[in-house]
Design a protein around this motif. Structure first.
Motif, PDB file in Angstrom:
ATOM      1  N   VAL A 319      -3.709   2.469   6.988  1.00 19.29           N
ATOM      2  CA  VAL A 319      -3.378   3.545   5.821  1.00 19.29           C
ATOM      3  C   VAL A 319      -4.543   4.547   5.624  1.00 19.29           C
ATOM      4  N   TYR A 320      -3.943   5.824   5.385  1.00 19.02           N
ATOM      5  CA  TYR A 320      -4.996   6.707   5.333  1.00 19.02           C
ATOM      6  C   TYR A 320      -4.935   7.545   3.963  1.00 19.02           C
ATOM      7  N   GLY A 321      -5.785   7.720   3.465  1.00 18.17           N
ATOM      8  CA  GLY A 321      -6.131   8.355   2.070  1.00 18.17           C
ATOM      9  C   GLY A 321      -7.076   7.284   1.274  1.00 18.17           C
ATOM     10  N   ASP A 322      -7.353   7.942   0.039  1.00 14.14           N
ATOM     11  CA  ASP A 322      -8.585   7.275  -0.589  1.00 14.14           C
ATOM     12  C   ASP A 322      -8.122   6.296  -1.480  1.00 14.14           C
ATOM     13  N   VAL A 323      -7.808   5.059  -0.842  1.00 15.43           N
ATOM     14  CA  VAL A 323      -7.169   3.962  -1.201  1.00 15.43           C
ATOM     15  C   VAL A 323      -8.018   2.599  -1.311  1.00 15.43           C
ATOM     16  N   LEU A 324      -7.481   1.699  -2.019  1.00 18.64           N
ATOM     17  CA  LEU A 324      -8.417   0.365  -2.115  1.00 18.64           C
ATOM     18  C   LEU A 324      -7.033  -0.621  -1.610  1.00 18.64           C
ATOM     19  N   ARG A 325      -7.613  -1.655  -0.758  1.00 17.74           N
ATOM     20  CA  ARG A 325      -6.587  -2.568  -0.174  1.00 17.74           C
ATOM     21  C   ARG A 325      -7.044  -3.759  -0.709  1.00 17.74           C
ATOM     22  N   VAL A 326      -6.325  -4.577  -1.233  1.00 15.29           N
ATOM     23  CA  VAL A 326      -6.209  -5.918  -1.739  1.00 15.29           C
ATOM     24  C   VAL A 326      -5.802  -7.207  -0.973  1.00 15.29           C
ATOM     25  N   GLY A 327      -6.204  -8.144  -1.135  1.00 14.99           N
ATOM     26  CA  GLY A 327      -5.996  -9.418  -0.334  1.00 14.99           C
ATOM     27  C   GLY A 327      -4.491  -9.849  -0.790  1.00 14.99           C
ATOM     28  N   ASP A 328      -3.643  -9.473  -1.668  1.00 12.45           N
ATOM     29  CA  ASP A 328      -2.445  -9.731  -1.628  1.00 12.45           C
ATOM     30  C   ASP A 328      -1.491  -8.790  -1.013  1.00 12.45           C
ATOM     31  N   TYR A 329      -2.196  -7.858  -0.100  1.00 16.13           N
ATOM     32  CA  TYR A 329      -1.464  -6.987   0.726  1.00 16.13           C
ATOM     33  C   TYR A 329      -0.956  -5.674  -0.087  1.00 16.13           C
ATOM     34  N   ARG A 330      -1.694  -5.471  -1.414  1.00 21.87           N
ATOM     35  CA  ARG A 330      -1.251  -4.232  -1.996  1.00 21.87           C
ATOM     36  C   ARG A 330      -1.988  -3.367  -1.561  1.00 21.87           C
ATOM     37  N   VAL A 331      -1.760  -2.010  -1.941  1.00 21.92           N
ATOM     38  CA  VAL A 331      -2.514  -0.853  -1.645  1.00 21.92           C
ATOM     39  C   VAL A 331      -2.541  -0.213  -3.116  1.00 21.92           C
ATOM     40  N   MET A 332      -3.629   0.215  -3.476  1.00 23.78           N
ATOM     41  CA  MET A 332      -3.691   0.835  -4.776  1.00 23.78           C
ATOM     42  C   MET A 332      -4.741   1.963  -4.706  1.00 23.78           C
ATOM     43  N   ALA A 333      -4.465   2.958  -5.685  1.00 24.12           N
ATOM     44  CA  ALA A 333      -5.381   4.012  -5.753  1.00 24.12           C
ATOM     45  C   ALA A 333      -6.740   3.703  -6.241  1.00 24.12           C
ATOM     46  N   ARG A 334      -7.900   4.514  -6.058  1.00 29.88           N
ATOM     47  CA  ARG A 334      -9.104   4.115  -6.795  1.00 29.88           C
ATOM     48  C   ARG A 334      -9.253   4.573  -8.278  1.00 29.88           C
ATOM     49  N   ARG A 335      -8.344   5.596  -8.481  1.00 29.49           N
ATOM     50  CA  ARG A 335      -8.315   5.875 -10.069  1.00 29.49           C
ATOM     51  C   ARG A 335      -6.910   6.104 -10.199  1.00 29.49           C
ATOM     52  N   GLU A 336      -6.573   6.370 -11.519  1.00 34.07           N
ATOM     53  CA  GLU A 336      -5.261   6.574 -12.047  1.00 34.07           C
ATOM     54  C   GLU A 336      -4.712   8.044 -11.546  1.00 34.07           C
ATOM     55  N   LEU A 337      -3.432   7.802 -11.094  1.00 33.70           N
ATOM     56  CA  LEU A 337      -2.734   9.008 -10.512  1.00 33.70           C
ATOM     57  C   LEU A 337      -2.778  10.189 -11.547  1.00 33.70           C
ATOM     58  N   GLN A 338      -3.477  11.391 -11.467  1.00 34.70           N
ATOM     59  CA  GLN A 338      -3.278  12.203 -12.376  1.00 34.70           C
ATOM     60  C   GLN A 338      -2.615  13.479 -11.761  1.00 34.70           C
ATOM     61  N   ALA A 339      -2.613  13.413 -10.589  1.00 42.51           N
ATOM     62  CA  ALA A 339      -1.853  14.451  -9.827  1.00 42.51           C
ATOM     63  C   ALA A 339      -0.986  13.623  -8.728  1.00 42.51           C
ATOM     64  N   PRO A 340      -0.074  14.525  -8.037  1.00 43.67           N
ATOM     65  CA  PRO A 340       0.723  13.727  -7.269  1.00 43.67           C
ATOM     66  C   PRO A 340      -0.131  13.758  -5.807  1.00 43.67           C
ATOM     67  N   THR A 341      -0.153  12.329  -5.418  1.00 44.55           N
ATOM     68  CA  THR A 341      -0.916  11.735  -4.396  1.00 44.55           C
ATOM     69  C   THR A 341      -0.145  11.398  -3.019  1.00 44.55           C
ATOM     70  N   LEU A 342      -0.962  11.945  -2.126  1.00 44.68           N
ATOM     71  CA  LEU A 342       0.107  11.659  -0.697  1.00 44.68           C
ATOM     72  C   LEU A 342      -0.904  10.317  -0.002  1.00 44.68           C
ATOM     73  N   VAL A 343      -0.008   9.609   0.388  1.00 43.87           N
ATOM     74  CA  VAL A 343      -0.536   8.505   1.098  1.00 43.87           C
ATOM     75  C   VAL A 343       0.052   8.394   2.532  1.00 43.87           C
ATOM     76  N   LYS A 344      -0.532   8.223   3.698  1.00 44.90           N
ATOM     77  CA  LYS A 344       0.172   7.665   4.950  1.00 44.90           C
ATOM     78  C   LYS A 344      -0.103   6.421   5.312  1.00 44.90           C
ATOM     79  N   ALA A 345       0.956   5.817   5.680  1.00 47.49           N
ATOM     80  CA  ALA A 345       0.631   4.073   6.011  1.00 47.49           C
ATOM     81  C   ALA A 345       1.660   3.958   7.210  1.00 47.49           C
ATOM     82  N   VAL A 346       1.305   2.741   7.871  1.00 46.19           N
ATOM     83  CA  VAL A 346       2.205   2.141   9.073  1.00 46.19           C
ATOM     84  C   VAL A 346       2.147   0.759   8.639  1.00 46.19           C
TER      85      VAL A 346
END
Lengths: 681, 307
Positions: A319-346
């Protein structure tokens, strides 16, 4: 003397009547879009001050004195107090500014005041983008910019010698052309200026509450979500689009059940605490993932939600972007989304996850509230005893959903506050995904199989025009995951057994019979085919805007420039930038310096020039001082076969130039003139 | 413009052309000047038909006219008139001079002394004369048609620029073309016709025509052209002095009058060009010759008539 009078403003002189009207239009234009977000009484205030102003200019009323002004300001402040805006907030500040903007009307007597109003207008135009960055807001902003600049022109240089309509057109055209000249520089700055992260965060405007999936699930929540057709995110796939029933967009996992409510952990964490908790106890461990199958690469652009959740296909390997990955296989943002956010993932959907289950995770996935739902526990224990294996047990539980008269509905009956699972499974048997996923996980846990609820979105609407997938709030979904010793976590969606359409064809199809899909919305364009297509086209444009304009951040800029110029070096950057700036400067020199030297011609003069050119081709040129009539007679004598055409043209031209009254309509004659010219050519 | 106007105009022109042969343009210009209510200055060598034209104009217009030959010993009183003591009433009575007529023909104006000239010119401007503190109004309409020999001729007093400016138009006749000259030599037409000249116009008709002149339409495009011309005379280094506002007014009024004579209700650039030499020739200082062409013609060729 003549030129100075033209170019400098006499700051003390009174503002012209047309200038005043222009200013009032501008103020309305600037204030109008704020109506959606801020107290609506601001517009009546402006209308009131505008009427007063017009009466003053026309001489019906007196200018407000100091006492009146102070009273008005006091009334305004009281109104502000009653609007209930929190004090140190953007809304409050902007409302004060708008109030002042409206009151300024009362004392815009001279051009200098007018210029202050225009500059404030520019500022407010920028402020509006804090509230909305949609393409519509952009277009409106551009339009307002043209009007603002036009007003600046009117104030500096009133065109008293023209008719109203003429001067309006002229001014707007001038303003638009001035702004067009700025366009190259604007584009250059947009593309190359460094994209800095915001220096400070503004408090989020109150009108933008949190939307989308929340971090807990009480039966009822998701039904509310499904009544919203708001957009959650859009996805572009790199390769083929995966089948619709594989599109499970994982948001978060809910492990803790208290008898009524599913939530992530026993405690409610603030976002910072939650992140710390994840970092410490529940970190993403790449070695737990055994990648298998084919990859799905995609880019997702998440709408502003005010929440940190991101939605990806499980499991994500890169995954590319300023994100946090968690042990339950989720991907979450480091802060609340205040603007449209783009994330690239495989993602590799067929991968194995957590073959070695961590004790902590196992413990979380087996938690049950003590002493609730006795009937369900008994049933689970009994079914487990009848089954040969865990797999068999799962099949038996699922079969029960299929064989019992369960009913998928967005209008489930309430389940009380205790033994909700029992009531659902044995009594009401009516519910939606949250009910099915929750009860299924409960049964698994009751039989000692680790299981958890996953919430997110399922499916999405394929936009054929833009080749992307739009996932809306009504696509919100909840499903289950169970852990088996040899296959790790498995996704199981009990809802599919009750309502297969929900996953295969979306919520709208599943709810066709009940008619409860978006039932609270008066007008739903979802069921009219051409409207749907139109909506998709518009959506496609908006997606492009989001992705390429609003989404043009530091990374995007870096990628774009690298694609364009290869590896960036200082030398290259300086040369390219300098070259572009020089080119723009050169363009301006041409536009500003050379254009005015060319005389402006009226339409009939332009046609006459073409007439002269056409005759010059045949060897007859007009001498500089030759009158049109003399020239036409000479040309007619020299070209006898065209004589009548030439004389006809000349008659129309002379009539147009010399015989018409000032206010007469020229258009018909101009048309005739063009026709006659065509005959000559 | 009423229906009779074009016929009236063409009849007037025809009558004039029978008297002065082969000078259609000059005749048209002269009539232009009369319709515009301005005074005319006919300038040419002696014997070119100046006086004949002046006579013919007066005759055709049906106005009462007086002619006076100007000489160097002419006194203002000879033109205006004088107060003479009347024994019977024991009082001075004013005896009106030849100036008190509707058309006053001042033949060879530049032979008179500046004193006499200025007496006439004052009357031209004010349309009245003052003698012994009493003001006498001149009859209406009042035209002065002056003829003048070129200033190079001996025994002439050149008119100063300020006084030249009072004449709306200056017309030079020039030599007649051979065909017209042959007719003249045969003596069949020309001056002999003067006596048999019938008045085509009368005072009422003339005033009706004059009142039409200001109604001829001036478009913005045309005024632009006029202003370009004026600006050129003021800016160009070929003219020592430019055209005055009065000169500019004269140009526009003459162009309107010319357009009316052409039977048009609006002014075209060619109308301006037609009268330009007559209007501007005596107002632009000196007779600068630019590559052999008169200054006014040179200006017309330099200023764009369109756009």
């Amino acid at each position: 003397m003549k030129t100075t009078a033209k170019t400098t403003v006499n700051a003390k002189a009174a503002l012209s009547y047309s200038g005043t009207v222009w200013l009032l239009v501008l103020q309305l234009l600037v204030m109008l879009p704020f109506v959606q977000y801020l107290p609506q009484w601001l517009i009546p205030v402006l209308v009131f001050t505008a009427i007063w102003r017009i009466r003053v200019v026309k001489g019906y009323s007196n200018r407000p004195g100091l006492r009146v002004k102070i009273t008005l300001i006091a009334i305004g402040m009281i109104g502000l107090q009653f609007s209930g805006l929190p004090f140190p907030s953007l809304d409050f500040m902007v409302t004060i500014l708008l109030l002042g903007f409206a009151f300024k009307t009362l004392e815009t007597d001279n051009p200098r005041d007018g210029i202050v109003v225009v500059f404030l207008g520019y500022f407010l135009l920028a402020v509006h983008f804090l509230y909305s960055q949609s393409i519509l807001a952009g277009l409106y902003g551009a339009l307002s910019l043209v009007v603002l600049t036009a007003v600046l022109v009117v104030i500096q240089h009133p065109l008293t010698f023209m008719h109203n309509r003429q001067s309006t057109q002229h001014t707007l055209r001038l303003s638009a052309s001035m702004l067009l000249q700025c366009l190259p520089l604007m584009l250059l700055i947009f593309i190359v200026a460094p994209r800095l992260p915001p220096l400070f965060m503004l408090p989020l405007p109150s009108s933008q509450a949190k939307t989308g999936i929340s971090d807990s699930m009480t039966p009822g929540d998701i039904a509310n979500l499904s009544q919203s057709d708001g957009l959650a995110f859009r996805v572009t796939f790199k390769g083929d689009r995966p089948p619709q029933n594989q599109l499970y967009w994982r948001g978060l996992t809910l492990n803790h059940f208290d008898g009524r409510r599913w939530q992530q952990f026993a405690d409610d964490y603030e976002l910072r605490q939650l992140q710390r908790h994840f970092e410490q106890h529940y970190r993403w461990q790449p070695n737990q993932l055994e990648v298998r199958g084919t990859a799905i690469a995609y880019e997702a652009l998440y709408e502003r939600s005010g929440q940190p959740w991101l939605f990806t296909l499980t499991p994500v390997s890169e995954v590319y972007g300023d994100v946090l990955r968690v042990g339950d296989y989720r991907v979450m943002a480091r802060r609340e989304l205040q603007a449209p956010t783009l994330v690239k993932a495989v993602s590799y959907p067929d991968s194995l996850r957590d073959i070695n289950l961590q004790p902590m995770v196992r413990q979380l996935a087996l938690q049950l509230p003590p002493d609730t739902d006795p009937r369900t526990r008994t049933l689970a224990r009994q079914l487990r005893a009848d089954s040969d294996s865990e797999q068999d047990f799962i099949q038996r539980v699922l079969a029960r959903y299929r064989t019992q008269p369960f009913h998928y509905t967005l209008r489930p009956p309430t389940l009380g506050s205790t033994d909700t699972i029992d009531r659902f499974l044995f009594d009401s048997q009516r519910g939606f995904c949250a009910h099915y996923a929750g009860s299924f996980v409960f049964m698994m846990r009751a039989a000692g199989i680790p299981a958890r609820v996953v919430t997110g979105y399922q499916g999405g609407e394929w936009n054929a025009a833009g080749h992307y997938l739009s996932v809306h709030q009504f696509d919100a979904h909840a499903w289950a995951e169970v852990w088996l010793a040899d296959s790790g976590w498995l996704r199981i969606d009990p809802t599919t057994l009750v309502a297969p359409d929900r996953v295969e064809r979306g919520l709208e199809a599943a709810m066709q019979m009940e008619g409860s899909f978006l039932e609270n919305q008066l007008f739903t364009p979802h069921n009219i085919e051409w409207l749907k297509q139109l909506r998709q086209q518009i959506d496609s444009v908006q997606y492009g805007w989001r992705r390429f304009v609003l989404g043009y951040d530091q990374d995007a800029q870096h990628n774009f420039l690298q694609n364009l110029f290869g590896e960036l070096t200082v030398k290259k950057a300086v040369f390219t930038l300098g070259g572009l700036l020089l080119a723009i400067g050169f363009l301006w020199v041409i536009l500003l310096g050379i254009k005015p030297l060319r005389q402006r011609h009226s339409p009939e003069q332009l046609i006459y020039q073409r007439f002269c050119k056409a005759l010059a081709k045949q060897g007859i040129t007009r001498e500089h001082g030759q009158a049109p009539g003399d020239f036409a007679r000479r040309a007619a004598a020299a070209l006898p076969e065209q004589a009548s055409a030439i004389l006809d043209f000349n008659r129309s031209y002379e009539r147009l130039c010399y015989a018409l009254d000032k206010n007469e309509d020229k258009t018909a004659l101009l048309g005739t003139l063009k026709q006659q010219l065509k005959q000559l050519q | 413009m009423t229906a009779v106007t074009p016929q009236l105009i063409s009849a007037t022109l025809k009558a004039l052309n029978q008297v002065v042969l082969g000078k259609e343009t000059q005749i048209r210009l002269a009539l232009t000047g009369l319709l515009a209510g301005g005074h005319l200055l006919l300038e040419d060598l002696p014997g070119m038909g100046k006086t004949t034209l002046a006579h013919a104009l007066a005759g055709v217009c049906g106005l009462e006219y007086q002619r006076m030959q100007f000489t160097s010993d002419l006194l203002p009183a000879d033109i205006i008139g004088a107060s003479i003591f009347d024994r019977q009433s024991s009082a001075f009575t004013f005896h009106r001079g030849p100036l008190f007529s509707q058309i006053f023909l001042a033949d060879e104006l530049n032979r008179a002394s500046p004193k006499a000239q200025s007496a006439l010119l004052e009357a031209m401007e004010e349309q009245q004369v003052s003698v012994d503190g009493k003001t006498y109004a001149l009859p209406r309409p009042f035209f002065v048609i002056a003829t003048q020999n070129p200033q190079s001729q001996a025994g002439t007093f050149a008119l100063p620029e300020s006084q030249l400016d009072r004449f709306l138009l200056r017309i030079s006749l020039g030599y007649p073309d051979p065909a017209a000259e042959r007719k003249l030599l045969r003596g069949a037409e020309g001056r002999s016709q003067l006596n048999g000249l019938t008045a085509v116009l009368d005072q009422r008709r003339l005033q009706a025509l004059q009142s039409l002149v200001p109604q001829v339409k001036l478009s913005d495009a045309l005024l632009d052209y006029v202003q370009r011309l004026i600006a050129y005379t003021r800016d160009s280094d070929q003219c020592a002095t430019g055209l005055s506002p009065r000169g500019a007014q004269a140009l526009v009024r003459s162009a309107q009058s010319w357009a009316l004579l052409q039977g048009r209700s609006h002014v075209l650039p060619e109308d301006v060009q037609a009268v330009f030499t007559a209007v501007a020739g005596h107002r632009l200082s000196g007779r600068h010759e630019a590559q052999g062409t008169p200054l006014a013609r040179h200006i017309l060729s330099q200023v764009d008539a369109v756009g």
